[in-house]
Design a protein around this motif. Structure first.
Motif, PDB file in Angstrom:
ATOM      1  N   TRP A  73      43.037  27.533  21.706  1.00  0.00           N
ATOM      2  CA  TRP A  73      44.138  28.370  22.903  1.00  0.00           C
ATOM      3  C   TRP A  73      43.028  29.143  22.360  1.00  0.00           C
ATOM      4  N   ALA A  74      42.734  30.723  21.663  1.00  0.00           N
ATOM      5  CA  ALA A  74      42.166  31.435  21.455  1.00  0.00           C
ATOM      6  C   ALA A  74      40.638  30.617  21.946  1.00  0.00           C
ATOM      7  N   ASP A  75      39.925  29.795  21.480  1.00  0.00           N
ATOM      8  CA  ASP A  75      38.224  29.444  21.822  1.00  0.00           C
ATOM      9  C   ASP A  75      38.433  29.416  23.517  1.00  0.00           C
ATOM     10  N   ALA A  76      39.596  28.208  24.134  1.00  0.00           N
ATOM     11  CA  ALA A  76      39.813  27.919  25.681  1.00  0.00           C
ATOM     12  C   ALA A  76      40.031  29.538  26.441  1.00  0.00           C
ATOM     13  N   ALA A  77      41.386  30.367  25.587  1.00  0.00           N
ATOM     14  CA  ALA A  77      41.279  31.820  26.373  1.00  0.00           C
ATOM     15  C   ALA A  77      39.679  32.073  26.246  1.00  0.00           C
ATOM     16  N   ALA A  78      38.896  32.494  25.602  1.00  0.00           N
ATOM     17  CA  ALA A  78      37.633  33.345  25.546  1.00  0.00           C
ATOM     18  C   ALA A  78      37.334  32.854  26.538  1.00  0.00           C
ATOM     19  N   VAL A  79      36.972  31.377  26.806  1.00  0.00           N
ATOM     20  CA  VAL A  79      35.927  31.315  27.616  1.00  0.00           C
ATOM     21  C   VAL A  79      36.477  31.218  28.966  1.00  0.00           C
ATOM     22  N   SER A  80      37.723  30.678  29.536  1.00  0.00           N
ATOM     23  CA  SER A  80      37.674  31.605  30.834  1.00  0.00           C
ATOM     24  C   SER A  80      38.202  32.559  30.788  1.00  0.00           C
ATOM     25  N   GLY A  81      38.944  33.929  30.065  1.00  0.00           N
ATOM     26  CA  GLY A  81      38.132  34.870  31.008  1.00  0.00           C
ATOM     27  C   GLY A  81      36.976  35.420  31.086  1.00  0.00           C
ATOM     28  N   VAL A  82      35.303  34.769  30.651  1.00  0.00           N
ATOM     29  CA  VAL A  82      34.089  35.566  31.093  1.00  0.00           C
ATOM     30  C   VAL A  82      34.380  34.456  32.396  1.00  0.00           C
ATOM     31  N   LEU A  83      34.764  33.499  32.148  1.00  0.00           N
ATOM     32  CA  LEU A  83      34.845  32.422  33.235  1.00  0.00           C
ATOM     33  C   LEU A  83      35.094  33.018  34.732  1.00  0.00           C
ATOM     34  N   VAL A  84      36.211  33.485  34.618  1.00  0.00           N
ATOM     35  CA  VAL A  84      36.794  33.869  35.609  1.00  0.00           C
ATOM     36  C   VAL A  84      36.240  35.164  36.531  1.00  0.00           C
ATOM     37  N   ALA A  85      36.355  36.075  35.123  1.00  0.00           N
ATOM     38  CA  ALA A  85      35.330  37.170  35.519  1.00  0.00           C
ATOM     39  C   ALA A  85      33.908  37.232  35.916  1.00  0.00           C
ATOM     40  N   LEU A  86      32.949  36.019  35.961  1.00  0.00           N
ATOM     41  CA  LEU A  86      31.846  35.894  36.600  1.00  0.00           C
ATOM     42  C   LEU A  86      32.309  35.321  37.670  1.00  0.00           C
ATOM     43  N   VAL A  87      33.693  34.761  38.155  1.00  0.00           N
ATOM     44  CA  VAL A  87      33.315  34.203  39.659  1.00  0.00           C
ATOM     45  C   VAL A  87      34.230  35.283  40.590  1.00  0.00           C
ATOM     46  N   LEU A  88      35.003  36.044  39.479  1.00  0.00           N
ATOM     47  CA  LEU A  88      35.902  37.395  40.054  1.00  0.00           C
ATOM     48  C   LEU A  88      34.479  38.344  41.222  1.00  0.00           C
ATOM     49  N   CYS A  89      33.670  38.340  40.377  1.00  0.00           N
ATOM     50  CA  CYS A  89      32.446  39.371  40.461  1.00  0.00           C
ATOM     51  C   CYS A  89      31.407  38.875  41.560  1.00  0.00           C
ATOM     52  N   ALA A  90      31.000  37.600  41.784  1.00  0.00           N
ATOM     53  CA  ALA A  90      30.918  36.500  42.840  1.00  0.00           C
ATOM     54  C   ALA A  90      31.356  37.293  43.800  1.00  0.00           C
ATOM     55  N   VAL A  91      32.635  36.692  43.990  1.00  0.00           N
ATOM     56  CA  VAL A  91      33.425  36.681  45.438  1.00  0.00           C
ATOM     57  C   VAL A  91      33.464  38.302  45.775  1.00  0.00           C
ATOM     58  N   ALA A  92      33.108  39.603  44.707  1.00  0.00           N
ATOM     59  CA  ALA A  92      32.973  40.977  45.314  1.00  0.00           C
ATOM     60  C   ALA A  92      31.608  41.134  45.685  1.00  0.00           C
ATOM     61  N   GLY A  93      30.865  40.433  44.615  1.00  0.00           N
ATOM     62  CA  GLY A  93      29.351  40.500  45.480  1.00  0.00           C
ATOM     63  C   GLY A  93      28.919  40.233  46.690  1.00  0.00           C
ATOM     64  N   ARG A  94      29.437  39.114  46.994  1.00  0.00           N
ATOM     65  CA  ARG A  94      30.180  38.014  48.462  1.00  0.00           C
ATOM     66  C   ARG A  94      30.477  39.133  49.978  1.00  0.00           C
ATOM     67  N   ASN A  95      31.258  40.043  49.395  1.00  0.00           N
ATOM     68  CA  ASN A  95      32.155  40.950  50.294  1.00  0.00           C
ATOM     69  C   ASN A  95      31.473  41.917  50.259  1.00  0.00           C
ATOM     70  N   LEU A  96      31.011  42.450  49.777  1.00  0.00           N
ATOM     71  CA  LEU A  96      30.006  43.969  49.795  1.00  0.00           C
ATOM     72  C   LEU A  96      28.768  43.082  50.041  1.00  0.00           C
ATOM     73  N   LEU A  97      28.393  41.737  50.023  1.00  0.00           N
ATOM     74  CA  LEU A  97      27.226  42.126  50.500  1.00  0.00           C
ATOM     75  C   LEU A  97      27.476  41.023  52.248  1.00  0.00           C
ATOM     76  N   ASP A  98      28.695  40.602  52.504  1.00  0.00           N
ATOM     77  CA  ASP A  98      28.916  40.827  53.931  1.00  0.00           C
ATOM     78  C   ASP A  98      29.262  41.746  54.791  1.00  0.00           C
ATOM     79  N   GLN A  99      29.232  42.561  54.451  1.00  0.00           N
ATOM     80  CA  GLN A  99      29.359  44.117  55.509  1.00  0.00           C
ATOM     81  C   GLN A  99      28.271  45.176  55.155  1.00  0.00           C
ATOM     82  N   LEU A 100      27.233  44.744  53.776  1.00  0.00           N
ATOM     83  CA  LEU A 100      25.767  45.250  53.814  1.00  0.00           C
ATOM     84  C   LEU A 100      24.564  44.321  54.922  1.00  0.00           C
ATOM     85  N   LEU A 101      24.467  42.957  54.556  1.00  0.00           N
ATOM     86  CA  LEU A 101      23.566  42.578  55.479  1.00  0.00           C
ATOM     87  C   LEU A 101      24.321  41.941  56.804  1.00  0.00           C
ATOM     88  N   VAL A 102      23.674  41.970  57.850  1.00  0.00           N
ATOM     89  CA  VAL A 102      24.009  42.558  58.909  1.00  0.00           C
ATOM     90  C   VAL A 102      24.550  40.804  59.697  1.00  0.00           C
TER      91      VAL A 102
END
Length: 355
Positions: A73-102
């Motif tokens: 469980w500790a290993d799964a939680a550690a990996v899941s935390g990083v994976l989800v953070a990377l996905v949310l970072c990518a989603v936030a990056g896309r939202n930012l680019l949606d406004q920066l790139l016309v």
């Protein structure tokens, strides 16, 4: 006859207790309960029923809590935390680019405005969560993730009344944020995500979300222009992807599939107990998204076409709140049953080899 019936009903109540507890104490408890019963009593009293059920549930909670301290469980939680953070970072990056790139297909009157401070903070925050988690600063990463959850509650939560559609659309992202925060809160050894994943899997987990975000943005900024002066425009569309030819659409689909496959392969090649638990941790988000896309599909369409917010009834909000925890608990039970079955099969095979 009444004594046998009373004993049977007491045993039915004792079934609430964990099996290990019943194996050791059930006969002793039955003897005490029958000795204290009134003459001719055929049913357990209200007080006995409440005491037995309450004690059984508390015992099961203690056993369940001990199960979450397993290394898997500790290993799964550690990996899941990083994976989800990377996905949310990518989603936030896309939202930012949606406004920066016309987007050239949109007229100037409906093009998005420049990103605000919240957009930049989302990208920086989830990027910091991923970096600090990989660097071994688990508590810092968990604190930043919980700040992200609180930020969603403060900024989006008030829209439940006047903007329920927007709130419901962002619920899967909020659920991902809760998963990341909860997973990173689980105690784990220093830099455990890197140790469990290794360099290749970690590179795949980073490259997958980034590549997916880049492909979606590339498709958006190169989408066909609809200019009345150029005459009719022929284009292909597939779940939001737009291009002038079907071949280009399938190239985008292949690229997105490869990005997703890279992440899936990285998770699938982990140890079986770890990947099972990662699936359990992420299943609530998938179940929530499925409920929104199916059970609330008609409500979403009606909200768009009516031109005003249609409030959800309490039963619908209750469904959205209960689906993730129920899915998680069901996944935990399935994993335990599966692993207990595998353990019994292994014991049987070992006994056969000895014979």
């Amino acid at each position: 006859m009444s004594a046998a019936e009373l004993e049977r009903r007491y045993r039915r109540l004792l079934a609430v207790h964990p099996w290990e507890h019943r194996r050791t104490y059930e006969e002793e408890m039955i003897a005490v309960l029958l000795a204290d019963a009134r003459p001719g009593q055929a049913r357990p009293g209200f007080r006995d029923t409440v005491d037995l059920v309450g004690a059984g549930l508390r015992a099961r909670l203690r056993v369940g809590a001990r199960g979450f301290t397993e290394p898997a469980w500790a290993d799964a939680a550690a990996v899941s935390g990083v994976l989800v953070a990377l996905v949310l970072c990518a989603v936030a990056g896309r939202n930012l680019l949606d406004q920066l790139l016309v987007d050239p297909s949109l007229p100037p009157s409906v093009r998005p405005v420049a990103p605000d401070l919240v957009d930049w903070l989302r990208l920086a925050g989830w990027g910091a969560v991923a970096v600090t988690a990989l660097a071994g600063l688990r508590r810092v990463a968990a604190g930043l993730a919980w700040v992200g959850v609180a930020g969603w509650a403060v900024l989006v939560g008030p829209g439940v009344v006047d903007q329920p559609g927007y709130v419901v659309d962002t619920l899967p992202q909020a659920a991902l944020a809760v998963v990341a925060a909860a997973a990173l809160t689980v105690p784990a050894p220093h830099r455990r995500p890197v140790a469990v994943l290794g360099v290749r899997r970690l590179a795949a987990m980073v490259a997958g979300p980034v590549a997916g975000m880049a492909l979606l943005e590339l498709n958006r900024v190169t989408s066909p222009l609809f200019d009345a002066t150029d005459g009719p425009v022929s284009y292909q569309s597939f779940y939001g992807l737009e291009a002038r030819s079907e071949l280009v659409i399938w190239l985008y689909v292949a690229g997105l599939a490869a990005a997703a496959l890279a992440v899936l392969v990285a998770v699938a090649t982990l140890a079986a107990p770890v990947r099972r638990r990662i699936a359990v941790l992420l299943a609530p988000v998938a179940a929530l998204a499925l409920v929104i896309d199916t059970a609330l599909a008609g409500w979403s369409v009606s909200t768009v076409h009516m031109g005003h917010a249609i409030p959800l009834v309490p039963a619908q909000w209750l469904m959205l709140v209960l689906v993730p925890p129920v899915t998680f608990l069901a996944g935990v039970l399935l994993v335990r049953r599966r692993e207990e079955t595998l353990r019994m099969v292994a014991l049987g095979r070992a006994a056969d080899r000895e014979r």
